[in-house]
Design a protein around this motif. Structure first.
Motif, PDB file in Angstrom:
ATOM      1  N   TYR A 121      -3.253  -4.069   0.933  1.00  0.00           N
ATOM      2  CA  TYR A 121      -3.933  -2.745   0.962  1.00  0.00           C
ATOM      3  C   TYR A 121      -3.291  -1.997   0.594  1.00  0.00           C
ATOM      4  O   TYR A 121      -2.361  -1.138   1.265  1.00  0.00           O
ATOM      5  CB  TYR A 121      -4.560  -2.740   2.447  1.00  0.00           C
ATOM      6  N   ASP A 124      -5.860   4.070   1.636  1.00  0.00           N
ATOM      7  CA  ASP A 124      -6.909   4.971   1.080  1.00  0.00           C
ATOM      8  C   ASP A 124      -6.891   4.955  -0.248  1.00  0.00           C
ATOM      9  O   ASP A 124      -7.286   5.969  -0.910  1.00  0.00           O
ATOM     10  CB  ASP A 124      -6.343   6.505   1.586  1.00  0.00           C
ATOM     11  N   ASN A 127     -11.062  -0.051  -1.167  1.00  0.00           N
ATOM     12  CA  ASN A 127     -12.026   0.191  -0.268  1.00  0.00           C
ATOM     13  C   ASN A 127     -12.268  -1.122   0.564  1.00  0.00           C
ATOM     14  O   ASN A 127     -12.205  -2.360   0.318  1.00  0.00           O
ATOM     15  CB  ASN A 127     -13.355  -0.033  -1.264  1.00  0.00           C
ATOM     16  N   ARG A 133      -9.748   1.091   7.750  1.00  0.00           N
ATOM     17  CA  ARG A 133      -9.008   2.102   6.729  1.00  0.00           C
ATOM     18  C   ARG A 133      -8.449   3.348   7.836  1.00  0.00           C
ATOM     19  O   ARG A 133      -7.249   3.645   7.488  1.00  0.00           O
ATOM     20  CB  ARG A 133     -10.150   2.691   6.060  1.00  0.00           C
TER      21      ARG A 133
END
Length: 188
Positions: A121, A124, A127, A133
């Motif tokens: 990931y 930020d 998605n 997040r």
């Protein structure tokens, strides 16, 4: 005769001037909304959140061995494995490598860690679920954290179109294996 040829032009010009000279009043709406839909929606969401917070309180009380912390974003979390040595946490633009499991509030596994393995990931910049997040940015390398996400921090009123239903609060157990700076993107 010449005068008769100019009559249509004179009439068109005078009609145009007459139309432009009038100050037109704006039309009033046929019906006036009293905002009942918004008030009902707010009341429904408050009731939903209160019910989910009640379930979260029940989970926290049923696990006295875990110390849960309330986040500023409206979810709760507890450490299963804590890393006190490192101080760094993932920041915007870093690449995080993690694994996670998703359960409902009754303990039923929705997505197992094996199904979700491995996750890469860009913090930020990609998605993912809103709660993850934010939660990943609270973690340090090699930590394992249990998150209790109300539905608005999960997949909300829509669900994920697969296994997670609408307005479903979630329990996510996340292991942050590592994170590093992204060397492929330029700094902002």
């Amino acid at each position: 005769m010449r005068f008769l040829k100019n009559i249509p032009a004179v009439l068109a010009i005078s009609l145009l001037m007459a139309c432009c000279a009038k100050h037109q009043q704006p039309r009033e709406p046929i019906s006036h909304s009293q905002g009942t839909f918004m008030r009902e929606s707010v009341a429904r969401n408050k009731k939903l959140i209160a019910g989910e917070e009640g379930k979260i309180d029940s989970i926290i009380k049923s696990e006295p061995q875990r110390k849960y912390f309330a986040s500023k974003k409206g979810y709760w979390y507890a450490y299963e494995v804590r890393n006190e040595k490192d101080t760094l946490r993932p920041r915007k633009g870093d690449i995080a490598y993690f694994e996670y499991e998703v359960k409902d509030f009754y303990g039923n596994v929705i997505y197992s860690e094996v199904q979700n393995r491995p996750q890469v990931y860009r913090v930020d910049r990609q998605n993912i679920m809103m709660g993850l997040r934010d939660g990943i940015k609270l973690m340090r390398k090699n930590e394992k954290v249990v998150f209790l996400f109300p539905s608005h921090m999960g997949y909300g009123y829509h669900g994920d179109n697969k296994r997670i239903g609408h307005n479903e609060p979630l329990v996510c157990t996340v292991t942050l294996n590592n994170f590093e700076k992204d060397t492929e993107t330029t700094p902002e």
